[in-house]
Design a protein around this motif. Structure first.
Motif, PDB file in Angstrom:
ATOM      1  N   GLY A 167     -11.149  -3.587   8.237  1.00  0.00           N
ATOM      2  CA  GLY A 167     -11.513  -3.286   6.855  1.00  0.00           C
ATOM      3  C   GLY A 167     -11.547  -1.793   6.590  1.00  0.00           C
ATOM      4  O   GLY A 167     -11.078  -1.325   5.541  1.00  0.00           O
ATOM      5  N   ALA A 168     -12.078  -1.027   7.540  1.00  0.00           N
ATOM      6  CA  ALA A 168     -12.125   0.427   7.374  1.00  0.00           C
ATOM      7  C   ALA A 168     -10.725   1.024   7.358  1.00  0.00           C
ATOM      8  O   ALA A 168     -10.399   1.863   6.512  1.00  0.00           O
ATOM      9  CB  ALA A 168     -12.953   1.045   8.496  1.00  0.00           C
ATOM     10  N   GLY A 169      -9.878   0.597   8.285  1.00  0.00           N
ATOM     11  CA  GLY A 169      -8.507   1.096   8.314  1.00  0.00           C
ATOM     12  C   GLY A 169      -7.727   0.685   7.077  1.00  0.00           C
ATOM     13  O   GLY A 169      -6.907   1.460   6.556  1.00  0.00           O
ATOM     14  N   ALA A 170      -7.982  -0.526   6.586  1.00  0.00           N
ATOM     15  CA  ALA A 170      -7.304  -0.992   5.380  1.00  0.00           C
ATOM     16  C   ALA A 170      -7.737  -0.188   4.160  1.00  0.00           C
ATOM     17  O   ALA A 170      -6.933   0.065   3.254  1.00  0.00           O
ATOM     18  CB  ALA A 170      -7.586  -2.473   5.166  1.00  0.00           C
ATOM     19  N   GLY A 171      -9.003   0.225   4.112  1.00  0.00           N
ATOM     20  CA  GLY A 171      -9.458   1.072   3.015  1.00  0.00           C
ATOM     21  C   GLY A 171      -8.721   2.396   2.997  1.00  0.00           C
ATOM     22  O   GLY A 171      -8.320   2.896   1.930  1.00  0.00           O
ATOM     23  N   LEU A 172      -8.515   2.986   4.175  1.00  0.00           N
ATOM     24  CA  LEU A 172      -7.736   4.216   4.286  1.00  0.00           C
ATOM     25  C   LEU A 172      -6.309   3.991   3.811  1.00  0.00           C
ATOM     26  O   LEU A 172      -5.732   4.813   3.083  1.00  0.00           O
ATOM     27  CB  LEU A 172      -7.747   4.705   5.734  1.00  0.00           C
ATOM     28  N   ALA A 173      -5.714   2.861   4.239  1.00  0.00           N
ATOM     29  CA  ALA A 173      -4.341   2.541   3.844  1.00  0.00           C
ATOM     30  C   ALA A 173      -4.206   2.399   2.339  1.00  0.00           C
ATOM     31  O   ALA A 173      -3.211   2.822   1.742  1.00  0.00           O
ATOM     32  CB  ALA A 173      -3.893   1.258   4.548  1.00  0.00           C
ATOM     33  N   LEU A 203      -2.544  -4.807  11.160  1.00  0.00           N
ATOM     34  CA  LEU A 203      -1.329  -4.709  10.341  1.00  0.00           C
ATOM     35  C   LEU A 203      -1.451  -5.552   9.074  1.00  0.00           C
ATOM     36  O   LEU A 203      -1.059  -5.118   7.987  1.00  0.00           O
ATOM     37  CB  LEU A 203      -0.118  -5.162  11.155  1.00  0.00           C
ATOM     38  N   ALA A 204      -1.985  -6.762   9.224  1.00  0.00           N
ATOM     39  CA  ALA A 204      -2.084  -7.666   8.075  1.00  0.00           C
ATOM     40  C   ALA A 204      -3.019  -7.105   7.006  1.00  0.00           C
ATOM     41  O   ALA A 204      -2.671  -7.034   5.816  1.00  0.00           O
ATOM     42  CB  ALA A 204      -2.568  -9.039   8.535  1.00  0.00           C
ATOM     43  N   THR A 205      -4.207  -6.678   7.412  1.00  0.00           N
ATOM     44  CA  THR A 205      -5.177  -6.183   6.429  1.00  0.00           C
ATOM     45  C   THR A 205      -4.715  -4.884   5.780  1.00  0.00           C
ATOM     46  O   THR A 205      -4.876  -4.688   4.572  1.00  0.00           O
ATOM     47  CB  THR A 205      -6.551  -5.970   7.085  1.00  0.00           C
ATOM     48  N   ALA A 206      -4.119  -3.981   6.568  1.00  0.00           N
ATOM     49  CA  ALA A 206      -3.646  -2.712   6.005  1.00  0.00           C
ATOM     50  C   ALA A 206      -2.511  -2.944   5.013  1.00  0.00           C
ATOM     51  O   ALA A 206      -2.432  -2.276   3.972  1.00  0.00           O
ATOM     52  CB  ALA A 206      -3.189  -1.784   7.126  1.00  0.00           C
TER      53      ALA A 206
END
Length: 425
Positions: A167-173, A203-206
């Protein structure tokens, strides 16, 4: 998507899709959607604040700064200092302690009200021009949403850890439009584990979050930069400059760590932050590009549109403004400031190199310097490489010098950090 071997074995024995797999798939999709919506909200609010402070938000932030009356910068930064000072003083006095993304990945619960207020304050001050990164707020929101979904779904502690990091990495993406960079940030920095169970959901969430973020985030590259052709001079320079960038990056990291360690602990923030932000605003009268999260300075460095002496002044002022903002008690990131500082440092080092071996565009040195500086400051070579490539949309011809410079900078950073650790009693 977060599959352990025993669950796989049980699934193979069943003729129907296991319930745990359906549950994890749904939660993973929801994490990507939630992080994407959080990132979208951050971008919308950021542009709204910029528009209220400086005018037309359809233009770049640097153009807004230059077109607005110079005194507007001082007023906006002074207001940012007052809002941030009162907000964080009250939050730290009466609220629960802020739980960082790393702590949440480790299992701590993020207090809802505190997390939302902390993220909102970051967005407001960056929108008003504070010299600090904006990437922490969407990461915190993404982690918060992911933790909430994981707790409701009743996943295991390991699955929760992976989902919160995703979730954190996806927020950055979502806020920067960097799906691969967001995924690698998750795997390399937050989880430090490369496996099927971490890479697939990352990969999926980002990707999902990036698609949602593109509703307001342009699909074009963050920085406008030409495509370069590899030359022997670039390769040699990258080998020489990599360790230099590593030294500089570690110096910047230690400066910001020192500033954070000595920030006001209580009511002192009500004096220090407004004074510091006002001083940065006054400094921006001569150097407007130091304001914001670093995009303005980065674009100037990649475009090489100013003399080298002015570039050096901008670099020094950006370092001081960012460290001062952190030292005054503001919360925020250093990702994009580090990239911008590295790009400016690359231009300066490249200009000196061109006197000995001319023929390479200074913007190419800025690109290599940005990657090397960011890699050492984040202690994450893969994340830095991918982020710089996605930020600039640069082709594969520059991979070799970028990798060489990154290797040199990270190696120096590792040696310096190890020596510092060994000296601690």
């Amino acid at each position: 998507m977060l599959i352990s071997q025993d669950k796989v074995d049980r699934g193979l024995k069943s003729s129907t899709t296991p319930r745990w797999l359906i549950r994890l798939t749904v939660v993973t999709l929801l994490v990507g959607i939630g992080a994407g919506l959080g990132g979208l909200l951050v971008v919308v609010c950021l542009h709204l604040v910029e528009q209220l402070a400086y005018g037309n938000a359809n233009r770049t932030f640097l153009v807004e700064l230059l077109d607005a009356p110079p005194l507007t910068r001082v007023i906006a930064l002074s207001i940012a200092g007052l809002i941030g000072a009162v907000g964080w003083w009250a939050l730290r006095r009466w609220g629960r302690a802020v739980v960082s993304v790393e702590q949440s990945v480790g299992g701590k619960r993020m207090p809802p009200a505190v997390t939302l207020i902390n993220a909102t304050l970051q967005v407001v001050i960056v929108g008003l021009g504070a010299s600090i990164g904006r990437e922490v707020a969407p990461r915190e929101l993404g982690a918060f949403v992911s933790a909430w979904l994981s707790d409701r779904a009743g996943v295991s502690p390991r699955e929760r850890r992976i989902l919160v990091a995703c979730g954190a990495g996806a927020g950055l993406a979502a806020v920067y439009g960097v799906p691969l960079g967001g995924a690698i940030f998750t795997v390399e920095i937050l989880l430090a584990e490369i496996s099927f169970a971490t890479v697939l959901p990352a990969l999926a969430t980002a990707s999902i979050a990036t698609i949602i973020g593109h509703l307001v985030v342009p699909t074009t590259a963050l920085y406008s930069i030409p495509q370069f052709t590899l030359t022997p001079s670039m390769v040699v320079w990258s080998i020489v400059a990599g360790p230099i960038m590593g030294f500089a990056a570690i110096g910047f990291v230690r400066l910001t760590q020192f500033a954070q360690a000595h920030r006001p602990k209580s009511w002192g923030i009500l004096i220090v932050m407004p004074a510091t932000f006002a001083a940065v605003g006054v400094l921006s009268l001569a150097f407007p590009a130091i304001l914001g999260n670093g995009w303005s300075l980065g674009q100037i460095a990649f475009g090489v549109g100013v003399p080298v002496t002015l570039m050096a002044a901008l670099l020094i002022c950006k370092v001081l403004a960012t460290a001062g903002s952190i030292g005054s008690g503001a919360a925020g990131g250093t990702l994009t400031p580090s990239l911008a500082i590295g790009a400016a440092a690359g231009v300066l080092a490249g200009a000196a190199w061109s006197a000995l071996w001319p023929g390479v565009p200074l913007a190419a040195f800025a690109l290599i310097g940005a990657a090397a500086f960011l890699a050492a400051s984040m202690r994450a070579p893969l994340t830095a490489l991918v982020l710089v490539i996605e930020f600039t949309n640069e082709g594969p011809s520059m991979l070799v010098p970028m990798i060489l410079a990154v290797a040199g900078s990270v190696a120096i950073g590792y040696v310096l950090n190890k020596r510092r650790t060994s000296r601690v009693p």
